[in-house]
Design a protein around this motif. Structure first.
Motif, short mmCIF file in Angstrom:
data_model
loop_
_atom_site.label_atom_id
_atom_site.label_comp_id
_atom_site.label_asym_id
_atom_site.label_seq_id
_atom_site.Cartn_x
_atom_site.Cartn_y
_atom_site.Cartn_z
N LEU A 9 0.88 -1.32 -0.47
CA LEU A 9 -0.59 -0.12 -0.21
C LEU A 9 0.38 1.11 0.43
CD1 LEU A 9 -3.14 -0.75 2.54
CD2 LEU A 9 -2.99 -0.99 0.10
N LEU A 10 2.16 1.70 0.63
CA LEU A 10 3.22 2.40 1.18
C LEU A 10 3.44 2.52 -1.01
CD1 LEU A 10 4.41 1.53 3.77
CD2 LEU A 10 2.79 3.47 3.61
N MET A 11 3.88 1.42 -1.04
CA MET A 11 4.46 1.33 -2.55
C MET A 11 3.60 1.78 -3.53
SD MET A 11 7.09 1.06 -4.47
CE MET A 11 8.00 0.14 -3.68
N LEU A 12 1.75 1.77 -3.79
CA LEU A 12 1.21 2.00 -4.60
C LEU A 12 0.82 3.99 -4.13
CD1 LEU A 12 -1.15 1.78 -6.65
CD2 LEU A 12 -2.66 1.42 -4.22
N ALA A 13 0.81 4.13 -2.96
CA ALA A 13 1.15 5.99 -2.31
C ALA A 13 2.56 6.19 -3.13
CB ALA A 13 1.00 5.67 -1.07
N SER A 131 18.87 3.37 4.56
CA SER A 131 18.55 5.33 4.02
C SER A 131 19.47 6.14 3.15
CB SER A 131 17.90 5.48 5.75
OG SER A 131 17.01 5.06 6.20
N ILE A 132 20.92 5.34 3.77
CA ILE A 132 21.65 6.32 3.19
C ILE A 132 21.50 5.32 1.86
CG2 ILE A 132 24.14 6.27 3.05
CD1 ILE A 132 24.19 6.11 5.93
N CYS A 133 21.94 4.21 1.65
CA CYS A 133 21.48 3.96 0.34
C CYS A 133 19.88 4.98 -0.93
CB CYS A 133 21.06 3.11 -0.08
SG CYS A 133 22.57 1.52 0.56
N CYS A 134 19.45 4.98 0.22
CA CYS A 134 17.90 5.96 -0.83
C CYS A 134 18.44 6.88 -1.72
CB CYS A 134 16.56 5.70 0.24
SG CYS A 134 15.48 4.24 0.48
N ILE A 246 11.67 4.35 3.73
CA ILE A 246 12.26 3.80 2.80
C ILE A 246 11.85 3.30 1.48
CG2 ILE A 246 13.53 2.58 1.67
CD1 ILE A 246 14.62 2.17 5.27
N ILE A 247 10.06 3.13 1.80
CA ILE A 247 9.65 2.94 1.03
C ILE A 247 8.94 3.93 0.45
CG2 ILE A 247 7.11 1.85 -0.05
CD1 ILE A 247 8.03 -0.08 2.51
N LEU A 248 7.74 5.06 0.87
CA LEU A 248 7.59 5.82 0.48
C LEU A 248 8.76 6.61 -0.71
CD1 LEU A 248 5.66 7.12 2.99
CD2 LEU A 248 4.71 5.87 1.01
N SER A 249 10.00 6.76 -0.41
CA SER A 249 10.91 7.39 -0.90
C SER A 249 11.41 7.06 -2.40
CB SER A 249 12.48 7.10 -0.61
OG SER A 249 12.75 5.97 -0.62
N SER A 250 10.93 5.57 -3.18
CA SER A 250 10.42 5.62 -4.07
C SER A 250 9.80 6.21 -4.93
CB SER A 250 9.84 3.92 -4.85
OG SER A 250 8.57 4.06 -3.96
N GLU A 251 8.54 7.33 -4.66
CA GLU A 251 7.96 7.89 -5.43
C GLU A 251 9.02 8.90 -6.23
OE1 GLU A 251 6.79 12.42 -3.14
OE2 GLU A 251 7.12 11.12 -1.23
N LEU A 277 19.01 1.56 -6.88
CA LEU A 277 19.93 1.90 -5.51
C LEU A 277 18.44 1.79 -4.98
CD1 LEU A 277 22.40 1.26 -3.86
CD2 LEU A 277 22.96 3.40 -4.53
N ILE A 278 17.44 2.84 -5.04
CA ILE A 278 16.35 2.55 -3.93
C ILE A 278 15.25 1.34 -3.50
CG2 ILE A 278 14.39 3.76 -4.09
CD1 ILE A 278 16.03 6.64 -5.65
N PHE A 279 15.50 0.70 -5.19
CA PHE A 279 14.11 -0.77 -5.09
C PHE A 279 15.29 -2.05 -4.39
CE2 PHE A 279 12.02 1.33 -8.50
CZ PHE A 279 10.95 1.42 -8.09
N VAL A 280 16.30 -1.91 -4.36
CA VAL A 280 17.41 -2.32 -4.09
C VAL A 280 17.24 -2.30 -2.09
CG1 VAL A 280 19.86 -3.05 -3.10
CG2 VAL A 280 19.32 -3.31 -5.09
N SER A 281 17.61 -0.99 -1.18
CA SER A 281 16.80 -0.56 -0.21
C SER A 281 15.54 -0.87 0.37
CB SER A 281 17.76 1.06 -0.08
OG SER A 281 18.65 1.31 -0.41
N ILE A 282 15.14 -1.01 -0.58
CA ILE A 282 13.59 -1.53 -0.22
C ILE A 282 13.22 -2.67 -0.28
CG2 ILE A 282 11.11 -0.72 -1.05
CD1 ILE A 282 11.47 1.84 -2.58
N ILE A 283 14.13 -3.53 -0.76
CA ILE A 283 13.54 -5.03 -1.06
C ILE A 283 14.62 -5.71 0.29
CG2 ILE A 283 14.32 -7.39 -2.17
CD1 ILE A 283 14.03 -5.89 -4.14
#
Length: 300
Positions: A9-13, A131-134, A246-251, A277-283
């Motif tokens: 849900l956070l990813m969809l947001a 967080s740093i990687c994001c 971190i997940i919301l940072s994919s915006e 790199l952002i998606f790797v951090s989320i995973i």
């Protein structure tokens, strides 16, 4: 709800917010920043209100009664939301979509830091490197190493402190009240009402200004506010604030894609690697804690 579903849900947001950066830059017309922010959040409040009222009746009567301090905390959350949104919107109009998406993500490392500093809230060790990687990923994506910061960028940067505070408040209130839709609708109503009042005093808009921005107001109000912010509140009831940030940072990724598709902004191979790199951090934030828990159970 499982944590995985909450994170989805956070990813969809984040996807909805990323696409909204484009609309926020081109859909405001001549309407001032504060008035536009107030209008779009009132639209979101109206969208969520019927569902929030139903949830309030159920929770208030059967689970826990809402107290005065709950409403005061929700009013504070709405005020923080207005401040963050106005500062960000003011900056978006004065910089690129890609840069605004990148700089907004500065709140990601702020959330675990502020949570630990003020709330003494510990997080899983993977949150810190993630967080740093994001942040590094968004820095690469923005191409900030190739351009100078402009006036609008500093407005966006100032908004990140309030976005970080908002993420923590939402997580705490969603868990405390057990009524995420009530949290969403109330903060929207506070933000929207204050925005329209302050906008009327400071910006003195006329009806033609609202008419000129009506499509932007409706799109952002329905999707970015009514849907995405509500998804955030619901998801954060089951996900720690630092992980949610971190997940919301994919915006950032989706803002860059939106800028590329609709505004002709270009991404290099290096910038695509920043998105990866952002998606790797989320995973990592999703998988590592579960792996550690499973391993600990196996040892027991």
């Amino acid at each position: 709800m499982t944590r995985l579903r909450a994170n989805l849900l956070l990813m969809l947001a984040a996807i909805i917010w990323g696409s909204s950066f484009v609309v926020q830059q081109v859909g405001t017309g001549n309407l001032g920043t504060i008035s536009f922010t107030g209008a779009r959040f009132l639209v979101g409040a109206c969208m969520v209100f019927p569902f929030a009222l139903k949830q309030f009746r159920r929770v208030h009567l059967r689970e826990r009664r809402f107290q005065q301090k709950d409403w005061l905390a929700l009013a504070l959350t709405g005020t923080v939301l207005l401040t963050a949104a106005v500062l960000q919107q003011h900056g978006i109009l004065r910089t690129t979509v890609t840069n605004s998406g990148f700089l907004t993500a500065l709140y990601v490392p702020m959330v675990p830091f502020l949570g630990f500093l003020f709330l003494r809230r510990k997080v899983h060790f993977v949150v810190w490197p993630a967080s740093i990687c994001c942040f590094i990923g968004t820095y690469i994506m923005s191409g900030a190493h190739e351009v100078e910061l402009v006036d609008g960028d500093f407005w966006v940067i100032s908004s990140t402190i309030f976005w970080a505070t908002h993420v923590m408040l939402v997580g705490a209130l969603a868990s405390r009240t057990r009524a995420p839709l009530v949290v969403a609708a109330t903060q929207f109503a506070v933000c929207g009402t204050l925005g329209l009042v302050l906008g009327a005093v400071i910006e003195s808009p006329v009806m033609a200004d609202y008419v000129g921005a009506v499509w932007g107001i409706c799109y952002i109000g329905i999707f970015s506010v009514g849907m995405a912010f509500t998804l955030q509140v619901v998801g954060q009831r089951y996900t720690p604030a630092a992980d949610a940030a971190i997940i919301l940072s994919s915006e950032t990724v989706f803002a860059a894609i939106g800028g590329m598709v609709f505004l002709g902004e270009h991404l290099s191979l290096l910038q695509f690697m920043g998105g990866a790199l952002i998606f790797v951090s989320i995973i990592a934030v999703e998988v590592v804690p579960q792996f550690a828990t499973g391993k600990a159970r196996a040892l027991d």
